[in-house]
Write a protein that holds these residues in place. Structure first.
Motif, PDB file in Angstrom:
ATOM      1  N   GLY A 283      94.061  28.958  -9.411  1.00 55.54           N
ATOM      2  CA  GLY A 283      95.401  29.793  -8.732  1.00 55.54           C
ATOM      3  C   GLY A 283      95.650  30.804  -8.809  1.00 55.54           C
ATOM      4  O   GLY A 283      96.530  31.278  -7.546  1.00 55.54           O
TER       5      GLY A 283
ATOM      6  N   GLY B 103      89.700  35.202  -8.356  1.00 52.75           N
ATOM      7  CA  GLY B 103      88.991  34.828  -6.836  1.00 52.75           C
ATOM      8  C   GLY B 103      89.033  36.929  -6.304  1.00 52.75           C
ATOM      9  O   GLY B 103      88.765  36.686  -5.770  1.00 52.75           O
ATOM     10  N   THR B 104      91.029  35.509  -5.690  1.00 55.64           N
ATOM     11  CA  THR B 104      91.582  37.525  -4.900  1.00 55.64           C
ATOM     12  C   THR B 104      90.797  38.361  -5.641  1.00 55.64           C
ATOM     13  O   THR B 104      90.484  39.493  -4.919  1.00 55.64           O
TER      14      THR B 104
ATOM     15  N   THR C  82      82.499  30.719 -12.344  1.00 58.19           N
ATOM     16  CA  THR C  82      81.443  29.528 -12.918  1.00 58.19           C
ATOM     17  C   THR C  82      82.384  28.454 -11.067  1.00 58.19           C
ATOM     18  O   THR C  82      81.189  27.517 -10.955  1.00 58.19           O
TER      19      THR C  82
ATOM     20  N   ASP D  34      89.290  18.379 -14.975  1.00 56.62           N
ATOM     21  CA  ASP D  34      88.379  18.116 -16.344  1.00 56.62           C
ATOM     22  C   ASP D  34      87.362  19.815 -16.015  1.00 56.62           C
ATOM     23  O   ASP D  34      86.911  19.791 -15.043  1.00 56.62           O
TER      24      ASP D  34
ATOM     25  N   ARG E 250      86.322  29.579 -20.261  1.00 53.99           N
ATOM     26  CA  ARG E 250      87.576  28.721 -20.414  1.00 53.99           C
ATOM     27  C   ARG E 250      87.788  28.005 -21.706  1.00 53.99           C
ATOM     28  O   ARG E 250      88.642  27.236 -21.571  1.00 53.99           O
TER      29      ARG E 250
ATOM     30  N   GLN F 128      83.005  28.960 -25.561  1.00 53.68           N
ATOM     31  CA  GLN F 128      82.593  29.997 -24.391  1.00 53.68           C
ATOM     32  C   GLN F 128      82.662  31.065 -25.020  1.00 53.68           C
ATOM     33  O   GLN F 128      81.573  31.666 -24.814  1.00 53.68           O
TER      34      GLN F 128
ATOM     35  N   ARG G 226      95.431  27.328   0.118  1.00 51.89           N
ATOM     36  CA  ARG G 226      94.383  27.309  -0.153  1.00 51.89           C
ATOM     37  C   ARG G 226      93.669  26.532   0.529  1.00 51.89           C
ATOM     38  O   ARG G 226      93.559  25.556   1.109  1.00 51.89           O
TER      39      ARG G 226
ATOM     40  N   TYR H 184      90.930  32.118   1.590  1.00 52.50           N
ATOM     41  CA  TYR H 184      92.148  32.419   2.546  1.00 52.50           C
ATOM     42  C   TYR H 184      93.477  31.321   1.779  1.00 52.50           C
ATOM     43  O   TYR H 184      93.090  30.290   1.271  1.00 52.50           O
TER      44      TYR H 184
ATOM     45  N   ARG I 276      94.472  20.761 -13.881  1.00 53.02           N
ATOM     46  CA  ARG I 276      93.631  21.264 -13.968  1.00 53.02           C
ATOM     47  C   ARG I 276      94.989  22.221 -14.822  1.00 53.02           C
ATOM     48  O   ARG I 276      94.828  23.328 -15.428  1.00 53.02           O
TER      49      ARG I 276
ATOM     50  N   GLN J 274     101.636  39.102  -8.373  1.00 53.36           N
ATOM     51  CA  GLN J 274     103.247  39.533  -7.634  1.00 53.36           C
ATOM     52  C   GLN J 274     102.737  38.549  -6.269  1.00 53.36           C
ATOM     53  O   GLN J 274     101.717  37.827  -6.188  1.00 53.36           O
TER      54      GLN J 274
END
Ligand code: AP5
Length: 210
Positions: free
Chosen positions: A10, A14-15, A31, A57, A88, A92, A123, A133, A167, A194
């Motif tokens: 969050g 992605g945004t 991913t 998880d 992550r 990895q 979201r 969104y 998470r 921001q």
């Protein structure tokens, strides 16, 4: 330009990836989106990943490394990419090094946990194309309908408050150590997220170009 976007669930990876992709003309490889697609199509990978994702998880390293390896080999990633949500874990990151993938910069988007909880409760995502969104910060033009493809816009199963807390705990325990991993390689840049998506994008682009 090969980039990694690192940050808590969050934080806006992605945004920002969507904005930067368009600007630099390189794909964003998420991913999370790949796994959600696999779950939707009930592939063997999706069936194996679903229970981990629903609980908040991490999906086991071998599964995620496998799908990322296949995706990164596709022709559209030849001239650069943004990795959104990978790596992550330190395992990895080491797997990425072993694949011979060189990373130019790792952009950490930092947002405090309390702000994250508010963002994820608002979201909404498109069931069909995965577009993201927010009910206040990035609403769809028509309620419940995706601006991009007309698909149905819903809340993600793992955005329930109790799963978000799980998470976040997983992020601090398993993913945050990657900051030290990439700091030691001189690749880490931190952007403070921001309240406005556009302001964060400006700082993100400065961090990439600087
Ligand atoms: P994934 O889909 O990667 O989820 P995540 O990392 O938890 O990240 P999110 O997609 O929730 O958040 P984001 O940072 O992209 O924020 P967004 O831009 O949407 O992974 C899901 C699951 O898959 C994992 O839990 C795990 O099980 C599995 N998985 C995936 N990759 C894995 C891996 N490598 N290894 C193992 N397991 C893996 O923004 C959030 C909201 O805030 C949106 O509504 C947005 O509009 C809004 N917003 C964004 N920026 C701003 C801003 N500046 N101001 C106000 N609102 C904003």
């Amino acid at each position: 330009m090969n980039l990694i976007f690192l940050g808590a669930p969050g934080a806006g990876k992605g945004t920002q990836a969507e904005i930067v992709c368009e600007k630099l003309g390189i794909p964003a490889l998420s991913t999370g989106n790949m796994l959600r697609e696999a779950v939707k199509n009930a592939t063997p990978t999706g069936l194996a990943a679903k229970e981990y994702m629903d609980r908040g998880d991490l999906v086991p390293d071998d599964i995620v490394i496998g799908i990322l390896k296949d995706r990164i080999a596709k022709p559209d990633a030849k001239n650069g990419f943004i990795l959104d949500g990978f790596p992550r874990t330190v395992a990895q990151a080491e797997a990425l090094d072993k694949m011979g993938v060189s990373i130019d910069k790792v952009i950490e988007i930092y947002v405090p946990d309390d702000v994250i909880c508010g963002r994820l409760s608002g979201r909404r995502v498109c069931e069909s194309c995965g577009a993201s969104y927010h009910v206040d910060h990035k609403p769809t033009k028509s309620e419940g309908v995706c601006d991009s493809c007309g698909g149905k816009v819903v809340q993600r199963v793992d955005d329930k408050p109790e799963t978000v807390l799980s998470r976040l705990a997983t992020y601090h325990e398993k993913t945050a150590p990657l900051k030290d991993y990439y700091q030691a390689k001189g690749k880490l840049k931190t952007v403070v997220g921001q309240d406005s998506i556009a302001d964060t994008a400006k700082l993100t682009l400065e961090a990439i170009e600087g």
